[in-house]
Design a protein around this motif. Structure first.
Motif, short mmCIF file in Angstrom:
data_model
loop_
_atom_site.label_atom_id
_atom_site.label_comp_id
_atom_site.label_asym_id
_atom_site.label_seq_id
_atom_site.Cartn_x
_atom_site.Cartn_y
_atom_site.Cartn_z
N ASP A 70 -5.81 -13.36 55.41
CA ASP A 70 -5.32 -11.98 55.36
C ASP A 70 -4.19 -11.89 56.37
O ASP A 70 -4.42 -11.63 57.55
N ARG A 107 -0.56 -10.40 57.80
CA ARG A 107 0.34 -9.25 57.82
C ARG A 107 1.48 -9.62 58.76
O ARG A 107 1.28 -9.69 59.97
N SER A 114 -4.80 -12.62 50.94
CA SER A 114 -3.68 -11.69 50.82
C SER A 114 -2.63 -11.98 51.88
O SER A 114 -2.94 -12.38 53.00
N SER A 167 0.97 -10.05 53.30
CA SER A 167 1.85 -8.89 53.29
C SER A 167 2.99 -9.18 54.25
O SER A 167 2.76 -9.50 55.43
#
Length: 183
Positions: free
Chosen positions: A32, A34, A84, A86
């Motif tokens: 994850d 970011r 994920s 981003s």
């Protein structure tokens, strides 16, 4: 190689080159990320190979064969598992290039002469970019590309009262290139 003899001149020459690069960029599952700027995963390979062979024969009877072969077996991948990412920009790419060359030169002279020159270039490349998760970005670049260049030259010359001369070039390319978006 060269051979000569009053009665018989004979030889056989061979040159072989094999290039087998593997490049893999891999991110497993469960990530994850970011990131404020950009995220890039590039799997790249560039490979080159060359084989050259030369043979000459002389005698009342002269014979010879020359074979040059160059082979490429390339594997390149960029794989992102389930998770994920981003970022402002995301690029996931796999790319490769292969440049193969082979040359064979053969010559024979005598009352009876037989000479052959043969060249074989074979390239196999697998290039894969695979995304298994979620990407969120302003710009997303997903790419898989591979280029292959093959160059072959065969030259066979016979000078004889009775003679045979043959030259052959064979080039073969098998590229499997994929960009996959998989859940």
């Amino acid at each position: 190689a060269a051979s000569g003899g009053l009665l018989l001149g004979a030889s056989a020459t061979s040159a072989t080159t094999r290039v087998a690069p593997t490049t893999q960029v891999q991110m497993g599952s469960g990530h994850d990320l970011r990131i404020a700027q950009g995220f890039t995963a590039d799997g790249l390979v560039a490979a080159a190979g060359r084989s050259d062979v030369t043979g000459f024969n002389g005698g009342i009877a002269a014979a010879g064969a020359n074979h040059a072969a160059t082979t490429l077996a390339s594997h390149t991948s960029s794989l992102l598992g389930a998770g994920s990412i981003s970022a402002d920009t995301i690029a996931v790419r796999s790319g490769g290039s292969g440049n193969l060359a082979s040359a064979s030169t053969a010559g024979a002279g005598g009352l009876g002469a037989v000479q052959a020159a043969k060249v074989a270039n074979t390239a196999t490349a697998t290039t894969r970019t695979q995304i298994g998760g979620t990407l969120a970005a302003r710009v997303v670049d997903i790419d898989a590309a591979h280029t292959t260049s093959l160059q072959g030259s065969a030259d066979s010359t016979t000078a004889a009262v009775a003679g045979y001369s043959g030259a052959q070039v064979r080039n073969s390319i098998v590229n499997d290139t994929q960009a996959l978006l998989a859940p």
